[in-house]
Design an enzyme around this catalytic site. Structure first.
Site, PDB file in Angstrom:
ATOM      1  N   GLU A 286       0.892  -1.174   0.000  1.00  0.00           N
ATOM      2  CA  GLU A 286       0.000   0.000   0.000  1.00  0.00           C
ATOM      3  C   GLU A 286       0.924   1.217   0.000  1.00  0.00           C
ATOM      4  OE1 GLU A 286      -1.898   3.259   0.618  1.00  0.00           O
ATOM      5  OE2 GLU A 286      -2.596   1.607  -0.602  1.00  0.00           O
ATOM      6  N   CYS A 320      -2.217   9.055   2.331  1.00  0.00           N
ATOM      7  CA  CYS A 320      -1.933   8.489   1.014  1.00  0.00           C
ATOM      8  C   CYS A 320      -3.070   8.789   0.046  1.00  0.00           C
ATOM      9  CB  CYS A 320      -1.667   6.992   1.106  1.00  0.00           C
ATOM     10  SG  CYS A 320      -2.904   6.077   2.023  1.00  0.00           S
TER      11      CYS A 320
END
Length: 535
Positions: A286, A320
């Site tokens: 990720e 993110c």
């Protein structure tokens, strides 16, 4: 393994949260009691110092662990996992339920610690702990739904089906920006799936890692559901705090860890993915996201401004999923730009523990410097600063903490400056102008990352085009909401340089298990598949 002293998990009554009720020392002492915590906070090669991004004060010092300690931790985690995997999944789910409830008991204190150590505002710090609670609840239900399929066999009197087994002991590497939630996404699911785990947190946020592990391990010590004959139940949730060279490289090269789940930059992900692939292990990556919102000519501008502001400045642009690019149709680009500048002018910046603050500090000075470099690069590439800019950084010079002013940069029509292709982990928003939806989708997709995306429109056709196979190439695609704030029920992750991994909800649990296809012959004959006759 030495038992950790510290907090009691005795239920207590809840009072309204008062930010002044506990000092920094109280929080660290109460939640972070651990053999690794040192009294002396002076710098040294044998320790990592946790500093408050808001004030610069040393919150605590944590001793760095060695390869030998890593080796012992893996052995202990493997030892107890041998019996944990045989405990029925619903029983494992029951213990995860209790861990989630323990997080509830310390929701405010844990959230405050996240804010103190990472710098996100208090509602976000508490919200991150709530996310840990939510994923624990999700995992409890999942513990009764680790489904395998049954398939018809072409051979008579045969049954064929698939089942899922635990992987073993897995590795979890987390980043500073979500210091507890990403661990929980992995840990709660991995636990109900029958795995034990080794957690290597960011060295920028070791105290939150210690606190969360304390809560989980204390619960495992006090429970009566799982009493292994070998090892300790608490070693299902193992923590290792060390440098990349000493512990990180050892961890990703360790063949005993069939899965490494790693969250961080694209550069870090390439290094982890390559090393794990060399040993034919699994990676769940990720990584970064250069996330975009497309604003069509029919969009509700007020909704656009509200959705974009949170996405762009929430967590000081260090999510993110933070919104970094805004593609506006030429009919509305001026109105959107004006609305964004006006909204940015009202954003309170300051200590994240202050209830009036909406934007706290960046994590460290290096992040401040990276933001300055990006702004200067954008200007040199022909862009115009509409709000913030270098002046918005310099205004905090000489003050404690790593504060910056969220920045809006207008990109000249028809241009894609190189700097806008990079993810700068700071609150910088680039505004672009486009003519057709196809152009906007092409510009959005023309970056290395592919995490989160959104379109604001009142046109069903445009919304569906954006969501189609010819639309967004990201792992997350939203309509009339921003790029941030994903719920735990859906799978979280992205494509391309974002890594391709999926965590949290949906069927992400499959990443933590191995699939086994089984065929049972309950007849008296031995027919072969594909009608083969042999002998």
């Amino acid at each position: 393994m030495e038992a950790n002293p510290g907090l009691s998990l005795t239920p207590r009554s809840r009072a309204p949260y008062n930010p002044e009720m506990s000092t920094t020392t109280d929080i660290v002492t109460d939640l972070c009691a651990h053999p690794l915590l040192l009294d002396d906070t002076s710098p040294g090669d044998d320790r990592v110092i946790s500093y408050s991004p808001a004030t610069g004060e040393a919150l605590g010092a944590v001793r760095l662990q060695s390869k030998a300690e890593y080796e012992a931790a893996v052995q202990q985690a493997q030892l107890v996992q041998g019996e944990w995997r045989m405990l029925p999944a619903p029983k494992r789910g029951e213990l995860v339920r209790r861990i989630g409830n323990a997080f509830r008991e310390y929701e405010d204190e844990l959230g405050r610690l996240v804010t103190m150590e990472m710098g996100k505002i208090l509602p976000e710090g508490i919200g991150e702990v709530i996310e840990c609670i939510d994923i624990a609840d999700f995992a409890v239900g999942l513990s009764r739904q680790l489904y395998g399929l049954t398939m018809p066999s072409e051979r008579p009197l045969h049954r064929m089906y698939e089942q899922w087994h635990p992987l073993g002991t897995i590795g979890i590497i987390t980043a500073f920006n979500f210091p507890v939630a990403v661990w929980a996404w992995n840990a709660m699911l991995a636990a109900v799936c029958g795995n034990s785990m080794i957690w290597k947190p960011s060295l920028a946020t070791p105290l939150t890692a210690i606190a969360m592990t304390n809560v989980a391990q204390r619960l495992m010590r006090e429970q009566d559901v799982f009493q292994p004959s070998q090892g300790n139940a608490e070693d299902i949730f193992t923590l290792i705090i060390g440098t990349d060279d000493e512990v990180g490289e050892t961890m990703i090269a360790d063949r005993r860890l069939p899965l490494i789940s790693a969250t961080g930059s694209c550069r870090m992900g390439r290094a982890v993915g390559t090393k794990v692939a060399q040993r034919l292990g699994r990676s769940l990556l990720e990584l970064g996201g250069n996330n975009a919102i497309i604003v069509t000519e029919s969009a509700d501008i007020d909704l656009v401004v509200r959705g974009t502001v949170f996405g762009a400045v929430g967590t000081a642009g260090q999510r993110c999923t933070s919104t970094r690019r805004l593609f506006c149709h030429s009919d509305v680009v001026d109105a959107v730009s004006s609305g964004m500048v006006k909204a940015y002018g009202t954003i309170p910046i300051g200590n994240p523990l202050d209830s009036a603050t909406l934007v706290g500090p960046l994590i460290d000075q290096r992040s401040v410097d990276a933001m300055r470099d990006a702004i200067e690069a954008a200007v040199s590439q022909g862009c115009e600063v509409l709000s913030g800019g270098v002046d918005g950084i310099d205004c905090f010079a000489g003050k404690a903490g790593h504060y910056v002013t969220p920045t809006i940069i207008r990109v000249p029509a028809g241009q894609i400056p190189d700097i806008t292709r990079d993810e700068t982990f700071a609150p910088i928003l680039y505004i672009f102008e486009y003519g057709t939806l196809e152009d906007a989708i092409a510009m959005q997709n023309d970056v290395d990352q592919g995490l989160s995306s959104a379109v604001f429109t009142d046109s069903v056709r445009m919304a569906e085009r954006f969501l189609s196979a010819a639309g967004s190439d990201c792992g997350i695609a939203n309509v009339n909401i921003g790029t941030s704030g994903a719920e735990i029920g859906g799978a979280f992750g992205g494509e391309k340089d974002t890594g391709g991994g999926r965590e949290s909800g949906s069927d992400s649990w499959k990443a933590y298990m191995r699939r086994q296809t089984c065929t049972i012959n309950w007849g008296d004959d031995l027919p072969l598949a594909q009608g083969i006759e042999f002998g």
